[in-house]
Design a protein around this motif. Structure first.
Motif, PDB file in Angstrom:
ATOM      1  N   ARG A 199     -93.953  69.684  32.803  1.00  0.00           N
ATOM      2  CA  ARG A 199     -94.075  70.189  34.162  1.00  0.00           C
ATOM      3  C   ARG A 199     -94.481  69.071  35.114  1.00  0.00           C
ATOM      4  O   ARG A 199     -93.980  68.984  36.242  1.00  0.00           O
ATOM      5  CB  ARG A 199     -95.091  71.335  34.193  1.00  0.00           C
ATOM      6  N   ARG A 200     -95.393  68.205  34.670  1.00  0.00           N
ATOM      7  CA  ARG A 200     -95.811  67.076  35.499  1.00  0.00           C
ATOM      8  C   ARG A 200     -94.601  66.216  35.876  1.00  0.00           C
ATOM      9  O   ARG A 200     -94.389  65.882  37.044  1.00  0.00           O
ATOM     10  CB  ARG A 200     -96.850  66.240  34.745  1.00  0.00           C
ATOM     11  N   LEU A 251     -92.132  68.012  38.266  1.00  0.00           N
ATOM     12  CA  LEU A 251     -92.678  68.100  39.617  1.00  0.00           C
ATOM     13  C   LEU A 251     -92.596  66.751  40.328  1.00  0.00           C
ATOM     14  O   LEU A 251     -92.224  66.676  41.510  1.00  0.00           O
ATOM     15  CB  LEU A 251     -94.128  68.586  39.568  1.00  0.00           C
ATOM     16  N   SER A 262     -99.740  65.213  44.005  1.00  0.00           N
ATOM     17  CA  SER A 262    -100.752  64.834  43.010  1.00  0.00           C
ATOM     18  C   SER A 262    -100.834  65.910  41.936  1.00  0.00           C
ATOM     19  O   SER A 262    -100.824  67.110  42.251  1.00  0.00           O
ATOM     20  CB  SER A 262    -102.120  64.672  43.672  1.00  0.00           C
ATOM     21  N   ILE A 263    -100.905  65.467  40.677  1.00  0.00           N
ATOM     22  CA  ILE A 263    -101.009  66.400  39.551  1.00  0.00           C
ATOM     23  C   ILE A 263    -102.379  66.239  38.918  1.00  0.00           C
ATOM     24  O   ILE A 263    -102.789  65.129  38.567  1.00  0.00           O
ATOM     25  CB  ILE A 263     -99.920  66.132  38.488  1.00  0.00           C
ATOM     26  N   LYS A 264    -103.096  67.353  38.770  1.00  0.00           N
ATOM     27  CA  LYS A 264    -104.410  67.348  38.116  1.00  0.00           C
ATOM     28  C   LYS A 264    -104.351  68.205  36.857  1.00  0.00           C
ATOM     29  O   LYS A 264    -103.708  69.257  36.851  1.00  0.00           O
ATOM     30  CB  LYS A 264    -105.490  67.894  39.062  1.00  0.00           C
ATOM     31  N   ILE A 274    -101.333  69.934  42.490  1.00  0.00           N
ATOM     32  CA  ILE A 274    -100.876  70.991  41.581  1.00  0.00           C
ATOM     33  C   ILE A 274    -101.545  70.816  40.224  1.00  0.00           C
ATOM     34  O   ILE A 274    -101.633  69.701  39.701  1.00  0.00           O
ATOM     35  CB  ILE A 274     -99.347  70.951  41.425  1.00  0.00           C
ATOM     36  N   THR A 325    -101.673  71.329  36.240  1.00  0.00           N
ATOM     37  CA  THR A 325    -100.963  71.569  34.980  1.00  0.00           C
ATOM     38  C   THR A 325    -101.354  70.485  33.994  1.00  0.00           C
ATOM     39  O   THR A 325    -101.624  69.350  34.382  1.00  0.00           O
ATOM     40  CB  THR A 325     -99.427  71.565  35.162  1.00  0.00           C
ATOM     41  N   TYR A 334    -107.193  73.539  43.477  1.00  0.00           N
ATOM     42  CA  TYR A 334    -105.796  73.107  43.496  1.00  0.00           C
ATOM     43  C   TYR A 334    -105.096  73.831  44.641  1.00  0.00           C
ATOM     44  O   TYR A 334    -105.493  74.926  45.033  1.00  0.00           O
ATOM     45  CB  TYR A 334    -105.077  73.468  42.181  1.00  0.00           C
TER      46      TYR A 334
END
Length: 296
Positions: free
Chosen positions: A122-123, A126, A134-136, A115, A117, A154
Motif C-alpha cells: 500500500r505504501r 500510494l 507522507s506514510i506513517k 496516511i 499503513t 493521520y
C-alpha cells in the motif's frame, strides 16, 4: 457431527468466524468456537516484516489444529503464508467479498497528506500515485485504526473494504479500484483451514465457492513463484480467470506488471516465473533495504 473452530479474538476475526458458523449450522452441523491469541495480535507495535510476516496471524491456530485442540480455523486468506505445515488443508474458501483497498478519511481528499499503513504494498502504490504524501506506520485492529484517524494522528488510513463490510461499518472515504491499486493476494477472502481428515474436509467443502477457489489459487501460484510474501510490495488479483500482478519498488517509482487470462494453474505458475524474472531486482532490493534474508 460437531466441529470445534479456532479463531483470533478481534472483532473482524469473530465476525468472519460467525459467517462460517452460520453456514455450517444451516447444514445441520453443530459448532463451537475457541479464541486463540497469535503473535500478530500481541505484537501490534512492530511492523509485520520484523516479526515474521504473514505467518504471525496463523501459526498458533495451525499448532492448535495439529495438536487436536481444534478441528479447523477461520482466517482472512491473505494472512495464510504460501508454504504450509504438513497435515493441514484449506478445506473451504468462501465466496469472495470486495478485494479493494479503502482509504478512510474525514473531510476533503485533497487535504489528505499523511496516511497510515504498515503495508509495503500500500505504501508503494500510494507513493506511485502521489510521491509527495507522507506514510506513517499503522497497525492494530480496525477500531484502533479508526480511533487514531479520528484523533487526528493521520489524515487518512488504509483498510480492506471487505473488513469494513463484514463489521457493518460505514466510514467516509474512497474505494480504490483493484485494477489500479492491485490488492494483496487473496484479499477479501475467508478461508477455513482444517487438519487433513477426509471426513472433516468433506463436511467443510459444502461451504466452498469453486470460482473463488480457482481465482485465489491462481493468485497463490503466482505468489509462490514470486516469493516475497508481505515483505515485497506486490499485488496479485484474479477475477474469473483474469489475473493482474505487479511488483513495485519500496518508493513506488518502479513497477513490473503483467496481465493475462488464465485457464490452468500451470499457466499461473508460468506467469509467476515470468514476472519473477522481470522483477527480481526489485524483490532483492526490497529485502536488502528491509534487512531481511532472501534465501528461498
Amino acid at each position: 457431527m460437531s466441529i470445534t473452530i479456532g479463531t483470533r479474538g478481534s472483532k473482524l476475526a469473530l465476525a468472519q468466524t460467525s459467517t462460517v458458523c452460520k453456514k455450517l449450522e444451516a447444514l445441520g452441523i453443530e459448532v463451537k468456537t475457541v479464541i486463540i491469541n497469535t503473535l500478530g495480535d500481541t505484537s501490534t507495535q512492530v511492523p509485520l516484516h520484523e516479526i515474521g510476516g504473514q505467518g504471525v496471524f496463523v501459526r498458533a491456530l495451525d499448532d492448535a489444529i495439529l495438536a487436536g485442540t481444534i478441528d479447523c480455523a477461520v482466517h482472512s486468506m491473505k494472512d495464510i503464508p504460501a508454504y504450509r505445515p504438513s497435515g493441514l488443508f484449506t478445506s473451504a474458501i468462501l465466496k469472495r467479498d470486495s478485494a479493494a483497498d479503502y482509504l478512510a478519511h474525514n473531510g476533503s481528499i485533497s487535504r489528505v497528506r499523511i496516511i497510515g499503513t504498515s503495508s509495503t504494498r500500500r505504501r508503494a502504490q500510494l507513493l506511485r500515485h502521489d510521491p509527495d504524501i507522507s506514510i506513517k506506520d499503522l497497525r492494530g485492529n480496525v477500531d484502533t485504526r479508526l480511533r487514531k484517524l479520528n484523533a487526528g494522528d493521520y489524515d487518512g488510513i488504509m483498510l480492506a473494504e471487505a473488513g469494513l463490510t463484514r463489521l457493518g461499518l460505514r466510514v467516509p472515504g474512497e474505494r480504490f479500484p483493484a485494477e489500479k491499486f492491485v490488492p494483496s493476494p487473496n484479499q477479501g477472502t475467508i478461508a477455513v483451514v482444517s487438519r487433513a481428515d477426509p471426513s472433516l474436509m468433506e463436511v467443510l467443502s459444502a461451504i466452498d465457492h469453486p470460482q473463488t477457489r480457482t481465482d485465489v489459487m491462481y493468485e497463490r501460484a503466482v505468489m509462490e513463484k514470486l516469493g516475497g510474501g508481505c515483505f515485497t510490495p506486490l499485488g496479485i488479483y484474479c477475477r474469473s480467470g483474469h489475473l493482474i500482478a505487479e511488483v513495485l519498488s519500496l518508493d513506488g517509482q518502479q513497477t513490473e506488471r503483467i496481465e493475462a487470462d488464465l485457464k490452468t494453474i500451470d499457466e499461473a505458475r508460468e506467469l509467476g516465473r515470468q514476472l519473477h524474472g522481470r522483477a527480481k531486482g526489485l524483490i532483492d532490493e526490497a529485502y536488502r533495504k528491509l534487512g531481511i534474508s532472501n534465501e528461498r
